[in-house]
Design a protein around this motif. Structure first.
Motif, mmCIF file in Angstrom:
data_model
loop_
_atom_site.group_PDB
_atom_site.id
_atom_site.type_symbol
_atom_site.label_atom_id
_atom_site.label_comp_id
_atom_site.label_asym_id
_atom_site.label_seq_id
_atom_site.Cartn_x
_atom_site.Cartn_y
_atom_site.Cartn_z
ATOM 1 N N TRP A 40 0.871 -1.172 0.000
ATOM 2 C CA TRP A 40 0.000 0.000 0.000
ATOM 3 C C TRP A 40 0.903 1.215 0.000
ATOM 4 O O TRP A 40 1.802 1.330 0.834
ATOM 5 N N PHE A 42 0.468 5.540 -0.724
ATOM 6 C CA PHE A 42 -0.503 6.617 -0.985
ATOM 7 C C PHE A 42 -1.929 6.076 -1.077
ATOM 8 O O PHE A 42 -2.739 6.541 -1.879
ATOM 9 N N GLY A 43 -2.212 5.071 -0.285
ATOM 10 C CA GLY A 43 -3.579 4.553 -0.253
ATOM 11 C C GLY A 43 -3.969 3.661 -1.411
ATOM 12 O O GLY A 43 -5.123 3.269 -1.526
ATOM 13 N N VAL A 44 -3.007 3.343 -2.285
ATOM 14 C CA VAL A 44 -3.342 2.413 -3.372
ATOM 15 C C VAL A 44 -2.537 1.120 -3.242
ATOM 16 O O VAL A 44 -1.406 1.116 -2.752
ATOM 17 N N ARG A 45 -3.144 0.032 -3.670
ATOM 18 C CA ARG A 45 -2.502 -1.272 -3.618
ATOM 19 C C ARG A 45 -1.732 -1.487 -4.918
ATOM 20 O O ARG A 45 -2.315 -1.505 -6.010
ATOM 21 N N GLU A 85 6.365 14.546 0.056
ATOM 22 C CA GLU A 85 5.865 13.255 0.538
ATOM 23 C C GLU A 85 7.008 12.243 0.666
ATOM 24 O O GLU A 85 7.744 12.003 -0.301
ATOM 25 N N SER A 104 -7.555 -0.798 -6.169
ATOM 26 C CA SER A 104 -7.796 -0.437 -4.776
ATOM 27 C C SER A 104 -9.272 -0.188 -4.519
ATOM 28 O O SER A 104 -9.803 -0.562 -3.473
ATOM 29 N N ASP A 105 -9.918 0.442 -5.486
ATOM 30 C CA ASP A 105 -11.359 0.691 -5.359
ATOM 31 C C ASP A 105 -12.107 -0.626 -5.218
ATOM 32 O O ASP A 105 -12.937 -0.800 -4.336
ATOM 33 N N ARG A 108 -11.432 -2.301 -1.850
ATOM 34 C CA ARG A 108 -12.156 -1.653 -0.751
ATOM 35 C C ARG A 108 -13.625 -2.014 -0.754
ATOM 36 O O ARG A 108 -14.282 -1.983 0.260
#
Ligand code: GDP
Ligand code: CA
Length: 325
Positions: A40, A42-45, A85, A104-105, A108
């Motif tokens: 993971w 920046f919030g993406v796989r 970052e 990722s969407d 989730r």
């Protein structure tokens, strides 16, 4: 031959799979892909090995870098760097990012990694079946000595940020104990006519697949022969940094050393056969005395024809071994 199963990592395995697909366009080829490099960020796989295989076989890989997308732009990464970052060392290209956003969407919303992989492959049509080794999250992590002191880092951080140049204290596959083979993995191995270990990194691509609970036993008891292709030629990796990793863990950086690391199926390991490069022909007898049938053939996948010939050589090595079991 109806079912070919290939255990693979990213770049080396993807190239080999291109050769296998070219050699056997009408055969069901199932790639069981390492996912211990996934992370993971920046919030993406991100799934580096699945994506390398998918983009390579789908015609979307960058031909120079051999990872990520062709015609890539890096606007998002530049902006992340301008925000200061700390994770901007991980190269997310703009085109590539779309893959990670979709994945990722879906994750989730409750989809499994294998379901999302199937969905992504509807676009890329790789011509083979791509199955993650597991749907559970596993991470190769290392304790390393960085210039700032001892640090526990994800494999990607070791590989990309530290360029595999820092001493390794230990390596583990976090989460592996509770991981299960993804749907389709067991069926593919049980139904295989031949199982091929691609010329992939032994420590961070092949070993994590074998470390998924049940996998080793599954391979050991499979009816099909298991043959592998050395990722090491003449004492060094071909592309990438595999020798740093092997050497850093105190393992012998040689084609025979990797064969012994995977081990003979007759002696508690997973291999019946192993291909080494013609430059390593002198080690064939050592490998055979370890109980692994070995042959020396050209292993450098320099163009489509030699890559295809290599895939054929692997199947050729397996053919007589099928009868033995
Ligand atoms: P990664 O997950 O992207 O690192 O890719 P893999 O684990 O699938 O493959 C990396 C390995 O492929 C490295 O150890 C390389 O030595 C090996 N490799 C790359 N190109 C070749 C080649 O042309 N021939 C052989 N035999 N190995 C190769
Ligand atoms: Ca990898």
């Amino acid at each position: 031959m109806q079912n070919i199963v290939v255990l693979t990592g990213g770049v080396g395995g993807a190239r080999f799979l291109e050769g296998m697909r070219a050699a056997h366009p009408d055969t069901q080829i199932t790639a069981i892909v390492n996912t211990a490099d996934d992370l993971w960020v920046f919030g993406v796989r991100v799934c580096p090995d699945l994506d390398s295989v998918m983009y390579t076989l789908g015609g979307g890989i960058d031909p120079e870098r051999r990872w990520g997308r062709q015609d890539e732009t890096w606007n998002a990464r530049g902006e992340l760097e301008r925000y200061g970052e700390p994770e901007a060392w991980f190269g997310l290209g703009d085109r590539d990012l779309a893959t990670h956003l979709v994945r990722s969407d879906r994750l989730r919303r409750g989809a499994t990694l294998s379901q999302v992989t199937d969905e992504l492959c509807e676009r890329w049509r790789p011509g083979i079946r791509l199955v993650p080794m597991t749907d559970d999250e596993v991470a190769t992590r290392l304790v390393v000595d960085t210039p700032e002191g001892e640090s526990d880092v994800h494999f990607q951080e070791y590989w990309i940020r530290y360029r595999a140049q820092v001493p390794i204290r230990s390596l583990r596959y976090e989460g592996i104990e509770s991981a299960a083979p993804a749907p389709g993995v067991i069926e593919a191995v049980e139904g295989a006519d031949v199982i091929v270990v691609a010329p992939s990194n032994p420590i961070v691509s092949i070993a994590p697949i074998l470390a998924v609970p049940g996998m080793r036993e599954l391979l050991r008891t499979a009816a099909a022969p298991v043959v592998g292709v050395s990722p090491i030629i003449a004492g060094g990796h071909v592309r990438g940094m595999a020798d740093q990793l092997l050497g850093g863990l105190g393992l012998e950086v040689s084609a025979a050393g990797v064969a012994e690391f995977h081990g003979a199926r007759s002696g508690g390991g997973v291999l019946d056969g192993w291909l080494v490069d013609t430059a390593d022909a002198g080690t064939v007898s050592r490998i055979e005395s370890a109980g692994i049938a070995a042959r020396a053939v050209p292993l450098y996948m320099s163009d489509d024809d030699t890559t295809r010939a290599l895939a054929e050589d692997a199947l050729e090595l397996a053919r007589p071994l099928a009868g033995e079991r």
